[in-house]
Design an enzyme around this catalytic site. Structure first.
Site, PDB file in Angstrom:
ATOM      1  N   GLU A  41      -2.791  29.742  29.985  1.00 26.61           N
ATOM      2  CA  GLU A  41      -1.923  30.298  28.942  1.00 26.61           C
ATOM      3  C   GLU A  41      -2.806  30.810  27.815  1.00 26.61           C
ATOM      4  O   GLU A  41      -4.024  30.584  27.824  1.00 26.61           O
ATOM      5  CB  GLU A  41      -0.948  29.233  28.425  1.00 26.61           C
ATOM      6  CG  GLU A  41       0.142  28.888  29.415  1.00 26.61           C
ATOM      7  CD  GLU A  41       1.226  28.037  28.804  1.00 26.61           C
ATOM      8  OE1 GLU A  41       2.383  28.435  28.903  1.00 26.61           O
ATOM      9  OE2 GLU A  41       0.934  26.982  28.234  1.00 26.61           O
ATOM     10  N   HIS A  47       6.902  32.433  18.719  1.00 27.10           N
ATOM     11  CA  HIS A  47       6.491  32.742  20.091  1.00 27.10           C
ATOM     12  C   HIS A  47       6.604  34.245  20.291  1.00 27.10           C
ATOM     13  O   HIS A  47       7.619  34.855  19.964  1.00 27.10           O
ATOM     14  CB  HIS A  47       7.370  32.015  21.113  1.00 27.10           C
ATOM     15  CG  HIS A  47       6.751  31.973  22.465  1.00 27.10           C
ATOM     16  ND1 HIS A  47       6.641  33.085  23.251  1.00 27.10           N
ATOM     17  CD2 HIS A  47       6.179  30.963  23.156  1.00 27.10           C
ATOM     18  CE1 HIS A  47       6.032  32.758  24.387  1.00 27.10           C
ATOM     19  NE2 HIS A  47       5.740  31.477  24.349  1.00 27.10           N
ATOM     20  N   ARG A 107      -1.444  32.778  20.325  1.00 29.66           N
ATOM     21  CA  ARG A 107      -0.089  33.290  20.077  1.00 29.66           C
ATOM     22  C   ARG A 107       0.065  34.094  18.793  1.00 29.66           C
ATOM     23  O   ARG A 107       0.811  35.074  18.763  1.00 29.66           O
ATOM     24  CB  ARG A 107       0.872  32.108  20.001  1.00 29.66           C
ATOM     25  CG  ARG A 107       1.214  31.667  21.359  1.00 29.66           C
ATOM     26  CD  ARG A 107       2.241  30.614  21.388  1.00 29.66           C
ATOM     27  NE  ARG A 107       2.321  30.193  22.780  1.00 29.66           N
ATOM     28  CZ  ARG A 107       2.940  29.128  23.202  1.00 29.66           C
ATOM     29  NH1 ARG A 107       3.558  28.346  22.348  1.00 29.66           N
ATOM     30  NH2 ARG A 107       2.965  28.834  24.477  1.00 29.66           N
ATOM     31  N   HIS A 121       9.305  29.183  17.016  1.00 31.80           N
ATOM     32  CA  HIS A 121       9.116  28.404  18.241  1.00 31.80           C
ATOM     33  C   HIS A 121       8.621  26.986  17.996  1.00 31.80           C
ATOM     34  O   HIS A 121       9.123  26.042  18.585  1.00 31.80           O
ATOM     35  CB  HIS A 121       8.112  29.147  19.120  1.00 31.80           C
ATOM     36  CG  HIS A 121       7.862  28.519  20.442  1.00 31.80           C
ATOM     37  ND1 HIS A 121       8.881  28.236  21.329  1.00 31.80           N
ATOM     38  CD2 HIS A 121       6.714  28.114  21.046  1.00 31.80           C
ATOM     39  CE1 HIS A 121       8.368  27.692  22.431  1.00 31.80           C
ATOM     40  NE2 HIS A 121       7.061  27.592  22.277  1.00 31.80           N
ATOM     41  N   ARG A 154      -0.804  26.119  16.851  1.00 29.76           N
ATOM     42  CA  ARG A 154      -0.898  25.259  18.029  1.00 29.76           C
ATOM     43  C   ARG A 154      -1.382  26.044  19.242  1.00 29.76           C
ATOM     44  O   ARG A 154      -0.904  27.137  19.525  1.00 29.76           O
ATOM     45  CB  ARG A 154       0.475  24.678  18.337  1.00 29.76           C
ATOM     46  CG  ARG A 154       0.526  23.935  19.641  1.00 29.76           C
ATOM     47  CD  ARG A 154       1.946  23.639  20.048  1.00 29.76           C
ATOM     48  NE  ARG A 154       2.690  24.830  20.374  1.00 29.76           N
ATOM     49  CZ  ARG A 154       3.468  24.955  21.453  1.00 29.76           C
ATOM     50  NH1 ARG A 154       3.589  23.961  22.295  1.00 29.76           N
ATOM     51  NH2 ARG A 154       4.131  26.063  21.671  1.00 29.76           N
TER      52      ARG A 154
HETATM   53  C1  LIG Z   1      11.831  26.850  24.898  1.00 31.62           C
HETATM   54  C2  LIG Z   1      10.641  25.986  24.622  1.00 31.62           C
HETATM   55  C3  LIG Z   1       9.554  26.009  25.481  1.00 31.62           C
HETATM   56  C4  LIG Z   1       8.447  25.205  25.253  1.00 31.62           C
HETATM   57  N1  LIG Z   1       7.412  25.193  26.149  1.00 31.62           N
HETATM   58  C5  LIG Z   1       6.397  24.312  25.975  1.00 31.62           C
HETATM   59  C6  LIG Z   1       5.383  24.159  26.957  1.00 31.62           C
HETATM   60  O1  LIG Z   1       5.390  24.823  27.985  1.00 31.62           O
HETATM   61  N2  LIG Z   1       4.392  23.262  26.725  1.00 31.62           N
HETATM   62  C7  LIG Z   1       4.339  22.495  25.592  1.00 31.62           C
HETATM   63  O2  LIG Z   1       3.414  21.688  25.434  1.00 31.62           O
HETATM   64  N3  LIG Z   1       5.305  22.613  24.660  1.00 31.62           N
HETATM   65  C8  LIG Z   1       6.326  23.483  24.834  1.00 31.62           C
HETATM   66  N4  LIG Z   1       7.305  23.574  23.888  1.00 31.62           N
HETATM   67  C9  LIG Z   1       7.254  22.673  22.726  1.00 31.62           C
HETATM   68  C10 LIG Z   1       7.629  21.266  23.180  1.00 31.62           C
HETATM   69  O3  LIG Z   1       8.688  21.352  24.099  1.00 31.62           O
HETATM   70  C11 LIG Z   1       8.044  20.412  22.012  1.00 31.62           C
HETATM   71  O4  LIG Z   1       7.114  20.511  20.966  1.00 31.62           O
HETATM   72  C12 LIG Z   1       8.148  18.960  22.438  1.00 31.62           C
HETATM   73  O5  LIG Z   1       8.980  18.840  23.565  1.00 31.62           O
HETATM   74  C13 LIG Z   1       8.682  18.141  21.298  1.00 31.62           C
HETATM   75  O6  LIG Z   1       8.941  16.864  21.788  1.00 31.62           O
HETATM   76  P1  LIG Z   1       9.509  15.786  20.798  1.00 31.62           P
HETATM   77  O7  LIG Z   1       9.709  14.545  21.595  1.00 31.62           O
HETATM   78  O8  LIG Z   1       8.665  15.716  19.593  1.00 31.62           O
HETATM   79  O9  LIG Z   1      10.907  16.402  20.303  1.00 31.62           O
HETATM   80  P2  LIG Z   1      12.204  16.885  21.106  1.00 31.62           P
HETATM   81  O10 LIG Z   1      11.995  16.943  22.559  1.00 31.62           O
HETATM   82  O11 LIG Z   1      12.710  18.094  20.425  1.00 31.62           O
HETATM   83  O12 LIG Z   1      13.201  15.700  20.838  1.00 31.62           O
HETATM   84  C14 LIG Z   1      13.693  15.439  19.541  1.00 31.62           C
HETATM   85  C15 LIG Z   1      14.773  14.407  19.644  1.00 31.62           C
HETATM   86  O13 LIG Z   1      15.166  13.964  18.362  1.00 31.62           O
HETATM   87  C16 LIG Z   1      16.589  13.929  18.285  1.00 31.62           C
HETATM   88  N5  LIG Z   1      16.962  14.045  16.871  1.00 31.62           N
HETATM   89  C17 LIG Z   1      16.684  15.048  16.012  1.00 31.62           C
HETATM   90  N6  LIG Z   1      17.185  14.758  14.794  1.00 31.62           N
HETATM   91  C18 LIG Z   1      17.796  13.543  14.891  1.00 31.62           C
HETATM   92  C19 LIG Z   1      18.518  12.715  13.994  1.00 31.62           C
HETATM   93  N7  LIG Z   1      18.732  13.048  12.720  1.00 31.62           N
HETATM   94  N8  LIG Z   1      19.031  11.548  14.455  1.00 31.62           N
HETATM   95  C20 LIG Z   1      18.849  11.180  15.747  1.00 31.62           C
HETATM   96  N9  LIG Z   1      18.180  11.920  16.644  1.00 31.62           N
HETATM   97  C21 LIG Z   1      17.658  13.084  16.213  1.00 31.62           C
HETATM   98  C22 LIG Z   1      17.007  15.092  19.154  1.00 31.62           C
HETATM   99  O14 LIG Z   1      18.352  14.994  19.521  1.00 31.62           O
HETATM  100  C23 LIG Z   1      16.039  14.918  20.325  1.00 31.62           C
HETATM  101  O15 LIG Z   1      16.468  13.895  21.186  1.00 31.62           O
HETATM  102  C24 LIG Z   1       8.420  24.370  24.107  1.00 31.62           C
HETATM  103  C25 LIG Z   1       9.505  24.347  23.232  1.00 31.62           C
HETATM  104  C26 LIG Z   1      10.611  25.137  23.488  1.00 31.62           C
HETATM  105  C27 LIG Z   1      11.764  25.077  22.546  1.00 31.62           C
END
Ligand SMILES: Cc1cc2nc3c(=O)[nH]c(=O)nc-3n(C[C@H](O)[C@H](O)[C@H](O)COP(=O)(O)OP(=O)(O)OC[C@H]3O[C@@H](n4cnc5c(N)ncnc54)[C@H](O)[C@@H]3O)c2cc1C
Length: 559
Positions: A132, A253, A302, A363, A398
């Site tokens: 990537e 993105h 990016r 993104h 990032r």
């Molecule tokens: C379309 C897309 C494609 C991506 N592709 C990639 C990739 O290929 N590789 C990569 O490394 N990264 C990628 N990313 C980024 C990556 O997916 C995220 O940075 C990562 O998954 C974040 O994980 P997390 O556990 O921090 O948060 P998330 O997976 O976003 O989870 C956050 C959680 O917190 C909960 N939450 C939020 N606020 C509250 C609240 N007030 N009370 C209770 N619960 C709450 C939500 O409901 C959710 O369950 C991508 C992101 C997107 C959107």
């Protein structure tokens, strides 16, 4: 790390808790960061509760397409992964944090595989690796072709659901941190859309709180992030007096499916891996405009690609550019990118025979709640992990596919820290909340969400200038200036999830705009039209945002 804060905090206006419960550790959020933390803590016998806003797999994690970066391939090494990460971060990465990420990453991915995640493999059983933007090696492991996040989420959700000792509360919006008289974490308040004993606002007492609430893409009109990504964790942390940093570095993105000028909310992503496998960016005349702009052309970091697209859009007056993957042929699209193929086709575009219209959209939040290498924030007992956190690994931008890895690696570190503290008898004992005299923040009406998004997109989007950002900041201030205005909810109206979310978005947007206005240079994904150059002498430092007594301040980090 800054010592324990005792600053006075504010809280969202909310009814008094009608129910109370307790646990050892509460994890807020159920993406890769939250669920990995919960699983590792449970394996060591602590009592863990996961609270999540919607259902378990609702968050950015399940949307991740491209994959997870780790030096797993022949000839690759953590050192090379470190080099690529530092280049993308444009002088603001914390090298120690990056070293942790790249050296602990490969083993963390193997443990994820042991937890049940199945990555794509070749005929000899070796994990397939792709490239990537910004990576000089093939080091991105993927699953289901372009459904990596869905597979990781499936595996983690199943593991959590299989453990009867991890209690999960879904449809629970966490509102604010509870602290004791010394400002230490004592639990949190939350609103549960449930029934029976746990319905409405409650208090959850805990010895440690791990924020894993994901990103803040919903601050902008068009984003790849799901509707739950409203920056709640950053807003909560600010209200609790924690330090937040690098907010100005929002990654846009470059290749998000363009669905028209008025498209709002979550937009379909065309993963960087499509370019990694050889798709080209072209303008309406089918000219490859990235060639000659960077040695990696379409696979430049990016920010470079997003800027290249924006520049070409300006030059040609077009609303979007195109991605050309017609030469892949139907079979490759179907096998390697089935999710993207289906998504494009559902919007009337067939990538096998047509150019895909693309434009940049918000993104990824490179900044967030400031942590050290063990996930501690500046509030004792409050940890942050995943996209909500700023560990220092991303700097000003990032590197692709480093975020899932960051969630994994730092979740394990946080779990280890909590367990060490518990074993040493140092985990803050559970305290009743004694900070009764907190100020309550008036709530914004749900309709304010769209106003905030429009102001931020217009003024603090891919291209920023002093004038555009001043307009956004004024617009944001006007939303709350008049308590009688329609943007502020009236007295007596019961708050709802949408009002708390809009209020969180407003605070995060204000902090982001303040940091972006202060940074008078172009660096990483922060692009100032009026300060087009990187200025290491003046700006190779972080900006820290804090809220005290309801007043938000953004200052330069002291060197
Ligand atoms: C379309 C897309 C494609 C991506 N592709 C990639 C990739 O290929 N590789 C990569 O490394 N990264 C990628 N990313 C980024 C990556 O997916 C995220 O940075 C990562 O998954 C974040 O994980 P997390 O556990 O921090 O948060 P998330 O997976 O976003 O989870 C956050 C959680 O917190 C909960 N939450 C939020 N606020 C509250 C609240 N007030 N009370 C209770 N619960 C709450 C939500 O409901 C959710 O369950 C991508 C992101 C997107 C959107």
């Amino acid at each position: 790390m800054t010592p324990v804060t005792t600053r006075s905090s504010t809280r969202l206006a909310a009814p008094a808790p009608g129910w109370t419960t307790a646990t050892d550790v509460v994890v807020v959020g159920s993406g890769v960061a939250g669920l990995t933390t919960a699983l590792r803590l449970r394996a060591a016998g602590l009592k863990v509760m996961v609270v999540t806003k919607a259902v378990l797999d609702d968050g950015s994690t399940r949307w991740a397409q491209g994959g997870i970066a780790a030096a797993l391939g022949e000839g690759d090494s953590p050192e090379q992964h470190l080099d690529d990460t530092l280049v993308a971060g444009a002088g603001l990465c914390d090298e120690e944090a990056v070293r942790v990420l790249v050296t602990e990453g490969p083993a963390a991915v193997r443990r994820l595989i042991e937890t049940g995640a199945a990555f794509d493999k070749d005929a000899d059983g070796r994990i397939l690796l792709t490239r990537e933007g910004g990576h000089h090696r093939r080091r991105i492991a993927h699953a289901g072709g372009d459904a990596t996040g869905a597979e990781i989420s499936r595996a983690l959700v199943e593991a959590v659901q299989a453990d009867p000792h991890i209690e999960v509360i879904e449809h629970a919006l966490v509102l604010d941190l509870l602290t004791d008289a010394k400002g230490r974490t004592a639990g949190l308040t939350l609103h549960v859309m449930g029934e029976g004993q746990r319905d409405g606002v409650g208090a959850l007492h805990a010895r440690a709180v791990v924020l894993a609430t994901g990103g803040m893409g919903q601050v902008f009109s068009a984003t790849t992030n799901p509707a739950v990504s409203t920056g709640d964790g950053v807003a909560l942390a600010l209200r609790a007096g924690a330090e937040v940093t690098d907010l100005e570095f929002v990654q846009f993105h470059p290749t998000v499916l363009w669905l028209g000028p008025d498209a709002e909310g979550q937009q379909p992503l065309i993963s960087e891996a499509v370019r990694g496998e050889g798709a080209h960016l072209v303008d309406a005349d089918e000219v490859r405009f990235m060639v000659g702009q960077h040695e990696l052309a379409e696979l430049a970091p990016r920010d470079i690609v997003a800027k290249g697209i924006m520049r070409r859009m300006r030059e040609t007056g077009a609303e979007h550019m195109y991605l050309d993957g017609r030469h892949f042929g139907a079979r490759m699209w179907e096998e390697r990118f089935p999710t993207i193929l289906a998504s494009c086709r559902s919007h009337g575009i067939d990538p096998v025979t047509q150019l895909i219209p693309v434009a940049p959209a918000a993104h990824y939040a490179s900044g967030g709640v400031r942590t050290d290498l063990r996930g501690h924030t500046s509030v004792s007992g409050l940890y942050a992990c995943g996209e909500v956190a700023c560990t220092g690994v991303h700097g000003a931008n990032r590197l692709a596919s480093n975020s899932l890895l960051e969630g994994l690696v730092f979740a394990e570190r946080i779990a280890a820290d909590i367990l060490d503290r518990d074993a040493a008898g140092k985990l803050t004992p559970r305290h009743e909340d004694t900070s009764r005299e907190v100020d309550r923040v008036p709530l914004l009406a749900p309709e304010a969400r769209a106003d905030i998004q429009r102001l931020m997109t217009r003024g603090v989007g891919v291209l920023r200038s002093a004038a555009s950002m001043a307009e956004a900041a004024e617009g944001l201030a006007a939303l709350t200036a008049d308590p009688q205005s329609s943007a502020v909810t009236g007295k007596g109206e019961a708050p709802q999830v949408e009002t708390w979310e809009a209020t969180n978005l407003h605070l995060v947007a204000a902090a982001l705009a303040a940091a972006a206005r202060l940074r008078e240079e172009t660096r990483g994904c922060h692009w100032r039209e009026d300060f087009p150059d990187r200025d290491d002498a003046g700006w190779q430092r972080h900006l820290i945002s804090r809220q005290q007594d309801g007043v938000l301040t953004t200052t330069e980090e002291q060197q």
